[in-house]
Design a protein around this motif. Structure first.
Motif, PDB file in Angstrom:
ATOM      1  N   LEU A 160       0.865  -1.181   0.000  1.00  0.00           N
ATOM      2  CA  LEU A 160       0.000   0.000   0.000  1.00  0.00           C
ATOM      3  C   LEU A 160       0.903   1.232   0.000  1.00  0.00           C
ATOM      4  CD1 LEU A 160      -2.564  -1.246   2.675  1.00  0.00           C
ATOM      5  CD2 LEU A 160      -3.182  -0.623   0.333  1.00  0.00           C
ATOM      6  N   ASP A 161       0.292   2.405   0.094  1.00  0.00           N
ATOM      7  CA  ASP A 161       1.070   3.636   0.220  1.00  0.00           C
ATOM      8  C   ASP A 161       2.041   3.491   1.388  1.00  0.00           C
ATOM      9  OD1 ASP A 161       1.883   6.308   0.994  1.00  0.00           O
ATOM     10  OD2 ASP A 161       0.279   7.057  -0.288  1.00  0.00           O
ATOM     11  N   ASP A 164       1.097   4.242   4.875  1.00  0.00           N
ATOM     12  CA  ASP A 164       0.204   3.306   5.549  1.00  0.00           C
ATOM     13  C   ASP A 164       0.905   2.032   5.988  1.00  0.00           C
ATOM     14  OD1 ASP A 164      -2.243   4.834   5.213  1.00  0.00           O
ATOM     15  OD2 ASP A 164      -2.120   4.348   3.088  1.00  0.00           O
ATOM     16  N   THR A 165       1.975   1.643   5.313  1.00  0.00           N
ATOM     17  CA  THR A 165       2.594   0.349   5.593  1.00  0.00           C
ATOM     18  C   THR A 165       3.887   0.447   6.385  1.00  0.00           C
ATOM     19  OG1 THR A 165       3.765   0.399   3.457  1.00  0.00           O
ATOM     20  CG2 THR A 165       1.603  -0.664   3.512  1.00  0.00           C
ATOM     21  N   GLY A 279      -6.993   2.363  -2.146  1.00  0.00           N
ATOM     22  CA  GLY A 279      -6.391   1.391  -1.242  1.00  0.00           C
ATOM     23  C   GLY A 279      -6.537  -0.037  -1.739  1.00  0.00           C
ATOM     24  N   LEU A 282      -4.326  -0.637  -4.834  1.00  0.00           N
ATOM     25  CA  LEU A 282      -2.907  -0.860  -4.544  1.00  0.00           C
ATOM     26  C   LEU A 282      -2.668  -2.259  -3.980  1.00  0.00           C
ATOM     27  CD1 LEU A 282      -1.821   2.559  -2.980  1.00  0.00           C
ATOM     28  CD2 LEU A 282      -1.042   1.576  -5.144  1.00  0.00           C
ATOM     29  N   LEU A 283      -3.521  -2.691  -3.054  1.00  0.00           N
ATOM     30  CA  LEU A 283      -3.341  -4.014  -2.481  1.00  0.00           C
ATOM     31  C   LEU A 283      -3.569  -5.099  -3.527  1.00  0.00           C
ATOM     32  CD1 LEU A 283      -2.672  -5.588   0.052  1.00  0.00           C
ATOM     33  CD2 LEU A 283      -5.100  -5.570   0.653  1.00  0.00           C
ATOM     34  N   SER A 322     -12.816  -3.335   7.458  1.00  0.00           N
ATOM     35  CA  SER A 322     -12.133  -2.211   6.812  1.00  0.00           C
ATOM     36  C   SER A 322     -13.086  -1.103   6.408  1.00  0.00           C
ATOM     37  CB  SER A 322     -11.366  -2.702   5.576  1.00  0.00           C
ATOM     38  OG  SER A 322     -10.434  -3.694   5.921  1.00  0.00           O
ATOM     39  N   GLY A 330      -5.969   3.935   3.844  1.00  0.00           N
ATOM     40  CA  GLY A 330      -5.225   2.821   3.274  1.00  0.00           C
ATOM     41  C   GLY A 330      -4.806   1.781   4.286  1.00  0.00           C
ATOM     42  N   HIS A 331      -4.356   2.220   5.470  1.00  0.00           N
ATOM     43  CA  HIS A 331      -3.869   1.248   6.450  1.00  0.00           C
ATOM     44  C   HIS A 331      -4.974   0.347   6.979  1.00  0.00           C
ATOM     45  CE1 HIS A 331      -5.330   4.104   9.556  1.00  0.00           C
ATOM     46  NE2 HIS A 331      -4.796   5.038   8.788  1.00  0.00           N
ATOM     47  N   PHE A 333      -6.816  -1.459   5.214  1.00  0.00           N
ATOM     48  CA  PHE A 333      -6.841  -2.667   4.387  1.00  0.00           C
ATOM     49  C   PHE A 333      -5.715  -3.635   4.721  1.00  0.00           C
ATOM     50  CE2 PHE A 333      -9.019   0.574   1.803  1.00  0.00           C
ATOM     51  CZ  PHE A 333     -10.244  -0.050   1.679  1.00  0.00           C
ATOM     52  N   LEU A 334      -4.795  -3.265   5.605  1.00  0.00           N
ATOM     53  CA  LEU A 334      -3.788  -4.222   6.054  1.00  0.00           C
ATOM     54  C   LEU A 334      -4.436  -5.428   6.734  1.00  0.00           C
ATOM     55  CD1 LEU A 334      -0.965  -1.916   7.457  1.00  0.00           C
ATOM     56  CD2 LEU A 334      -0.817  -3.439   5.488  1.00  0.00           C
TER      57      LEU A 334
END
Length: 507
Positions: A160-161, A164-165, A279, A282-283, A322, A330-331, A333-334
């Protein structure tokens, strides 16, 4: 002719066996190991590989002071707690206590001048989560899938961005607990599974979504009501104990009921949907080779993957969690990473080994791109925060309290100045959230009781300096009557830094 002699036996008797030559004494058998306790032979190779892979993928986390406001918020909270602050009283947030305590403990051991201790802790969290994922895969599908699941877990945690990661924040520390809950449940260790669920929820509320796949496993095992009771009691008791320690009403308010207006997309327009698309996109890109394999195996007229019902439930529960609040940062979606990594690894098992190796190589290559992005990510906001912090230090003494009116509480930590209020962002007092439009933002949309307490704080100990860091956002100080009145009565504008106005207290 002579007849061959025939031996007769009594009913039920057996003929005597011919004597066999003596054998050499057998070597002593190795001591038996309890079932399930033997360490698979591949672990001494897999575990160091996961450590190295995690160090490489999280190397950008050490390349800058801070990654996002959540890190700044947690760092400031940790300093407040060290100075005698009380969580959910003089130190507040909408999150459970485990991660603030982690920051406080790291600062207590290694000092509060840098975030490298919690960055190391984040690496440990990723390795632990990947190890549990590999163990789950090994139990269900074998060694090759264990390698794929562990590696996929690590690689997807940076998909991800980088803001966020690479940050050491709530989701990173929540994920190992969720994977541990599944690991314990599939081994029928229901009390430990419940404790893991509690640990996940006490890192971030949405971590409790792992309860759904754990219940699926319990149903598959036909474990019965006693197992359900152990699971429920172990999951509930730690939460109840903390609620009693912090006072139930106050604890419930800060982690649940007080965030009603915040957990809403009213006034946000299409921003949350665009953020969700970004998000998830990206994932999906990071996991594209795994997703392609999963689609190929589970598509129309394909056989179903074995031993994955709980993983599909886990994926659905994680996606649902989420979406809570419709903010779609974005975070968030972790949380999808662990079930996605396990399902992807299971799918690779069903395809040709050469194709599976190619898919994993492509996943690693895509991950390298995200790591490169981490080293080159935009630093505009971080540079702005440093300039504001430098200005705050120039206009104040170390013992002065300041008020940073904005959404970037990292300024308190960077400037080494104590906040004048327990509300570290303007969001508590205006309902503003990153990207929220001008509707439902303002003084009347604050958390219940926030403004009377905030006014009391300003009267009790007026800040020496106020920074209006809204920079044109709808929560700007001059759009908030109570704060505008305080500025007009006792402050003078002293400087302007990148659109942020600096006000010092009139002598």
């Amino acid at each position: 002719m002579p007849q061959p002699s025939v031996e007769r036996y009594a009913p039920g008797a057996r003929p005597a066996r011919a004597a066999s030559p003596p054998r050499a004494p057998a070597a002593p058998a190795p001591p038996a190991q309890p079932p399930g306790r033997r360490i698979p032979a591949f672990w001494p190779r897999l575990f160091p590989t996961l450590v190295v892979l995690t160090l490489l993928t999280r190397a950008p986390s050490f390349a800058r002071t801070l990654w996002n406001p959540d890190e700044g918020f947690l760092a400031t909270q940790a300093r407040q707690l060290a100075d005698g602050g009380v969580l959910y009283d003089t130190v507040v947030d909408r999150k459970p206590p485990l991660v603030p305590w982690l920051y406080r403990g790291a600062f207590g051991l290694f000092g509060d001048g840098s975030l490298w201790p919690v960055r190391i802790a984040a690496i440990v969290a990723v390795v632990v989560g990947a190890g549990f994922a590999a163990s789950i895969a090994h139990r269900r599908w074998g060694e090759r899938t264990a390698w794929a699941a562990g590696a996929a877990y690590v690689l997807l945690t940076v998909g991800l961005d980088p803001e966020d990661t690479q940050a050491a924040t709530f989701e990173v520390f929540m994920l190992p607990w969720t994977v541990a809950a599944i690991w314990c449940a599939e081994r029928s260790r229901w009390a430990w599974a419940g404790l893991a669920i509690a640990g996940a929820a006490l890192c971030k509320q949405t971590g409790g979504a792992v309860l759904l796949p754990v219940l699926v496993i319990l149903w598959q095992h036909r474990a019965g009501p006693r197992a359900l009771l152990r699971l429920g009691a172990a999951a509930a008791l730690p939460v109840l104990a903390l609620a009693l320690a912090f006072q139930p009403g106050r604890f419930l308010y800060w982690i649940a009921t007080g965030s009603g207006a915040y957990l809403s997309a009213d006034g946000s327009g299409l921003r949350p949907l665009l953020r969700a698309a970004g998000g998830l996109g990206l994932l999906a890109l990071a996991a594209l080779p795994l997703v392609a394999g999963l689609v190929a195996v589970t598509g129309p007229r394909r056989r179903r993957l074995r031993h994955t019902a709980d993983l599909w439930a886990w994926l659905a529960a994680s996606l649902g969690a989420s979406t809570v609040g419709l903010q779609f940062f974005g975070h968030y979606f972790l949380q999808v990473v662990p079930p996605l990594a396990l399902l992807g690894a299971a799918a690779l098992r069903e395809i040709h080994p050469r194709t599976a190796m190619t898919s994993m190589a492509l996943t690693a290559l895509i991950s390298c791109c995200f790591v490169g992005w981490g080293f080159t990510a935009d630093r505009t906001e971080l540079d702005h925060a440093h300039r504001v912090a430098d200005t705050v230090r120039a206009y104040t003494d170390p013992d002065d309290r300041v008020l940073l009116w904005g959404m970037h509480p990292e300024g308190y930590w960077l400037s080494q100045r104590a906040p004048a209020s327990r509300y570290l962002t303007a969001g508590f007092l205006t309902n503003f959230s990153g990207g929220r439009g001008p509707a439902r933002v303002g003084e009347r949309y604050a958390m219940d009781g926030a403004w009377p307490y905030f006014r009391w704080e300003l009267r009790r100990r007026p800040p020496q300096l106020i920074v209006d860091d809204a920079r044109g956002k709808p929560y700007g100080a001059w759009r908030v009557p109570s704060l505008r009145g305080a500025l007009e009565r006792g402050y003078e504008r002293a400087a302007r830094i990148d659109g942020a106005d600096i006000y010092v207290r009139a002598r």
